[in-house]
Design a protein around this motif. Structure first.
Motif, PDB file in Angstrom:
ATOM      1  N   ASP A 101     -18.534  16.928  -0.423  1.00 42.67           N
ATOM      2  CA  ASP A 101     -18.752  17.632  -1.684  1.00 42.67           C
ATOM      3  C   ASP A 101     -17.467  18.192  -2.291  1.00 42.67           C
ATOM      4  OD1 ASP A 101     -21.406  17.065  -1.496  1.00 42.67           O
ATOM      5  OD2 ASP A 101     -22.029  19.044  -0.784  1.00 42.67           O
ATOM      6  N   LYS A 102     -16.667  18.878  -1.479  1.00 39.48           N
ATOM      7  CA  LYS A 102     -15.478  19.551  -2.016  1.00 39.48           C
ATOM      8  C   LYS A 102     -14.441  18.563  -2.531  1.00 39.48           C
ATOM      9  CE  LYS A 102     -12.390  23.408  -1.043  1.00 39.48           C
ATOM     10  NZ  LYS A 102     -11.972  24.422  -0.039  1.00 39.48           N
ATOM     11  N   PRO A 103     -14.032  17.539  -1.752  1.00 42.92           N
ATOM     12  CA  PRO A 103     -13.041  16.596  -2.291  1.00 42.92           C
ATOM     13  C   PRO A 103     -13.554  15.808  -3.490  1.00 42.92           C
ATOM     14  CG  PRO A 103     -13.828  15.874  -0.127  1.00 42.92           C
ATOM     15  CD  PRO A 103     -14.309  17.269  -0.328  1.00 42.92           C
ATOM     16  N   LYS A 104     -14.817  15.408  -3.472  1.00 46.31           N
ATOM     17  CA  LYS A 104     -15.357  14.662  -4.607  1.00 46.31           C
ATOM     18  C   LYS A 104     -15.402  15.537  -5.860  1.00 46.31           C
ATOM     19  CE  LYS A 104     -18.060  11.002  -2.428  1.00 46.31           C
ATOM     20  NZ  LYS A 104     -19.412  10.409  -2.271  1.00 46.31           N
ATOM     21  N   ARG A 105     -15.762  16.799  -5.694  1.00 45.38           N
ATOM     22  CA  ARG A 105     -15.799  17.715  -6.839  1.00 45.38           C
ATOM     23  C   ARG A 105     -14.394  17.915  -7.409  1.00 45.38           C
ATOM     24  NH1 ARG A 105     -18.396  21.304  -4.535  1.00 45.38           N
ATOM     25  NH2 ARG A 105     -16.745  22.791  -3.955  1.00 45.38           N
ATOM     26  N   PHE A 106     -13.403  18.053  -6.522  1.00 43.15           N
ATOM     27  CA  PHE A 106     -12.024  18.214  -6.981  1.00 43.15           C
ATOM     28  C   PHE A 106     -11.566  17.004  -7.788  1.00 43.15           C
ATOM     29  CE2 PHE A 106      -7.604  16.986  -6.188  1.00 43.15           C
ATOM     30  CZ  PHE A 106      -6.957  18.004  -6.878  1.00 43.15           C
ATOM     31  N   LEU A 107     -11.835  15.809  -7.296  1.00 42.34           N
ATOM     32  CA  LEU A 107     -11.412  14.592  -7.993  1.00 42.34           C
ATOM     33  C   LEU A 107     -12.076  14.480  -9.362  1.00 42.34           C
ATOM     34  CD1 LEU A 107     -11.443  12.045  -5.021  1.00 42.34           C
ATOM     35  CD2 LEU A 107      -9.453  13.142  -6.062  1.00 42.34           C
TER      36      LEU A 107
ATOM     37  N   ALA B 155     -12.611  12.907   7.890  1.00 40.37           N
ATOM     38  CA  ALA B 155     -12.928  14.300   8.194  1.00 40.37           C
ATOM     39  C   ALA B 155     -12.518  14.710   9.595  1.00 40.37           C
ATOM     40  CB  ALA B 155     -14.435  14.542   8.001  1.00 40.37           C
ATOM     41  N   SER B 156     -12.178  13.754  10.444  1.00 37.39           N
ATOM     42  CA  SER B 156     -11.759  14.062  11.813  1.00 37.39           C
ATOM     43  C   SER B 156     -10.277  14.411  11.903  1.00 37.39           C
ATOM     44  CB  SER B 156     -12.035  12.866  12.729  1.00 37.39           C
ATOM     45  OG  SER B 156     -11.109  11.816  12.483  1.00 37.39           O
ATOM     46  N   MET B 157      -9.524  14.123  10.848  1.00 37.06           N
ATOM     47  CA  MET B 157      -8.065  14.294  10.810  1.00 37.06           C
ATOM     48  C   MET B 157      -7.364  13.398  11.831  1.00 37.06           C
ATOM     49  SD  MET B 157      -7.329  18.351  10.076  1.00 37.06           S
ATOM     50  CE  MET B 157      -5.564  18.019   9.979  1.00 37.06           C
TER      51      MET B 157
ATOM     52  N   ASP C 269      -9.983  16.612   4.464  1.00 40.41           N
ATOM     53  CA  ASP C 269     -10.748  17.857   4.561  1.00 40.41           C
ATOM     54  C   ASP C 269     -11.779  17.752   5.677  1.00 40.41           C
ATOM     55  OD1 ASP C 269     -10.988  19.865   1.762  1.00 40.41           O
ATOM     56  OD2 ASP C 269      -9.568  18.213   1.853  1.00 40.41           O
ATOM     57  N   ILE C 270     -11.952  18.834   6.413  1.00 40.96           N
ATOM     58  CA  ILE C 270     -13.017  18.904   7.412  1.00 40.96           C
ATOM     59  C   ILE C 270     -14.314  19.268   6.689  1.00 40.96           C
ATOM     60  CG2 ILE C 270     -13.850  20.125   9.463  1.00 40.96           C
ATOM     61  CD1 ILE C 270     -10.925  20.570  10.215  1.00 40.96           C
TER      62      ILE C 270
ATOM     63  N   VAL D 209       0.833  -1.200   0.000  1.00 42.50           N
ATOM     64  CA  VAL D 209       0.000   0.000   0.000  1.00 42.50           C
ATOM     65  C   VAL D 209       0.870   1.253   0.000  1.00 42.50           C
ATOM     66  CG1 VAL D 209      -1.567   1.392   1.432  1.00 42.50           C
ATOM     67  CG2 VAL D 209      -2.010  -1.044   1.105  1.00 42.50           C
ATOM     68  N   LEU D 210       0.547   2.189  -0.894  1.00 42.79           N
ATOM     69  CA  LEU D 210       1.127   3.526  -0.835  1.00 42.79           C
ATOM     70  C   LEU D 210       0.048   4.417  -0.216  1.00 42.79           C
ATOM     71  CD1 LEU D 210       3.758   5.043  -1.769  1.00 42.79           C
ATOM     72  CD2 LEU D 210       2.357   5.951  -3.631  1.00 42.79           C
ATOM     73  N   LEU D 211       0.188   4.686   1.080  1.00 45.96           N
ATOM     74  CA  LEU D 211      -0.795   5.475   1.816  1.00 45.96           C
ATOM     75  C   LEU D 211      -0.445   6.951   1.693  1.00 45.96           C
ATOM     76  CD1 LEU D 211      -3.198   5.610   3.859  1.00 45.96           C
ATOM     77  CD2 LEU D 211      -1.471   5.476   5.674  1.00 45.96           C
ATOM     78  N   ASN D 212      -1.390   7.743   1.210  1.00 45.99           N
ATOM     79  CA  ASN D 212      -1.160   9.169   0.990  1.00 45.99           C
ATOM     80  C   ASN D 212      -2.270   9.967   1.662  1.00 45.99           C
ATOM     81  OD1 ASN D 212      -1.936  11.688  -0.892  1.00 45.99           O
ATOM     82  ND2 ASN D 212       0.267  11.356  -1.052  1.00 45.99           N
ATOM     83  N   LEU D 213      -1.901  10.968   2.454  1.00 51.54           N
ATOM     84  CA  LEU D 213      -2.882  11.873   3.059  1.00 51.54           C
ATOM     85  C   LEU D 213      -2.870  13.183   2.285  1.00 51.54           C
ATOM     86  CD1 LEU D 213      -2.334  11.406   6.910  1.00 51.54           C
ATOM     87  CD2 LEU D 213      -3.552   9.945   5.286  1.00 51.54           C
ATOM     88  N   TRP D 214      -4.072  13.669   1.930  1.00 55.67           N
ATOM     89  CA  TRP D 214      -4.158  14.883   1.133  1.00 55.67           C
ATOM     90  C   TRP D 214      -5.395  15.689   1.525  1.00 55.67           C
ATOM     91  CZ3 TRP D 214      -8.071  16.063  -2.539  1.00 55.67           C
ATOM     92  CH2 TRP D 214      -9.027  15.052  -2.720  1.00 55.67           C
ATOM     93  N   ALA D 215      -5.393  16.957   1.112  1.00 54.18           N
ATOM     94  CA  ALA D 215      -6.543  17.832   1.344  1.00 54.18           C
ATOM     95  C   ALA D 215      -6.665  18.795   0.170  1.00 54.18           C
ATOM     96  CB  ALA D 215      -6.373  18.607   2.648  1.00 54.18           C
ATOM     97  N   THR D 216      -7.871  19.279  -0.079  1.00 55.00           N
ATOM     98  CA  THR D 216      -8.082  20.175  -1.217  1.00 55.00           C
ATOM     99  C   THR D 216      -7.426  21.533  -0.987  1.00 55.00           C
ATOM    100  OG1 THR D 216     -10.210  20.922  -0.290  1.00 55.00           O
ATOM    101  CG2 THR D 216     -10.266  19.073  -1.832  1.00 55.00           C
TER     102      THR D 216
END
Length: 222
Positions: free
Chosen positions: A147-153, A167-169, A142-143, A103-110
């Protein structure tokens, strides 16, 4: 297909990644809290099992170069506990759910510009190398709602990555406690036993030949 016009040049990504690596290397402190009872015994057993991953660390080390030079091999492979996130249906997952898979685990935010720039490259890596033996697990932190992350993708054409969310970080904070997360993006390479073998803070050109070579070495698919 990767939209290169919207992405930072690979050389700039490497420079940013190297800076993150220097900061992480100077600040990293490995912190672990000891448990008790059966939980502690299970952690000890998992840690012992990860000792066998030293050979995997040795195997990938020659491939930590070029576009993925900021990825650092770990001195002692170890399991990571307390990492919980959700799938697209809201089901709780841990790294145990990916047992048997590298697994390449990546944490990201918009709101993280380098994260946004590398997501198409991670998508390209999953397109080429994804299989029952390997997956890019990109977890959005993202907190708020989806909607926002799905729209970005959708807008950036990232369709090959499964949707994972926290969403809890909490997953970021758990990695921060481990001395592995100092900012975003954070990327960890876990072997098929769930043992951490390499990590970095900062972006990389994951659609590069260097990245594919690293993943193939980790999966033992040369």
């Amino acid at each position: 297909m990767t939209d290169r016009k919207k992405r930072l040049p690979a050389a700039r990504l490497v420079m940013i990644a190297a800076l993150f690596g220097l900061i992480a290397g100077a600040a990293a402190v490995y912190v672990r809290e000891s448990g008790s009872g059966n939980g502690a015994a299970a952690e000890i057993a998992a840690a012992d099992a990860c000792l066998m991953a030293k050979d995997k660390v040795a195997a990938i080390t020659p491939f930590l170069k070029g576009q993925v030079a900021a990825m650092a091999p770990v001195a002692i492979p170890r399991p990571l506990t307390g990492l919980t996130f959700k799938d697209k249906d809201g089901k709780d997952l841990t790294l145990d759910d990916f047992a048997g898979k590298t697994v390449l685990l990546n944490l990201w935010a918009t709101w993280c510009v380098p994260c946004r720039e590398e997501m198409p490259a991670l998508n390209a890596l999953q397109t080429v190398e994804g299989s029952e033996r390997f997956e890019v697990v990109a977890v959005n932190i993202d907190i708020g709602d989806d909607d926002k992350p799905k729209r970005f993708l959708t807008e950036t054409g990232v369709h090959e990555l499964a949707y994972y969310r926290d969403a809890s970080m909490g997953v970021f904070n758990a990695l921060k406690k481990e001395g592995l997360a100092f900012g975003l993006p954070v990327t960890l390479l876990m072997d098929d036993r769930g043992c951490l073998i390499s990590s970095m803070n900062g972006p990389a050109a994951w659609d590069s030949d260097d990245a594919r070579g690293l993943i193939r070495a980790a999966v033992n698919r040369q």
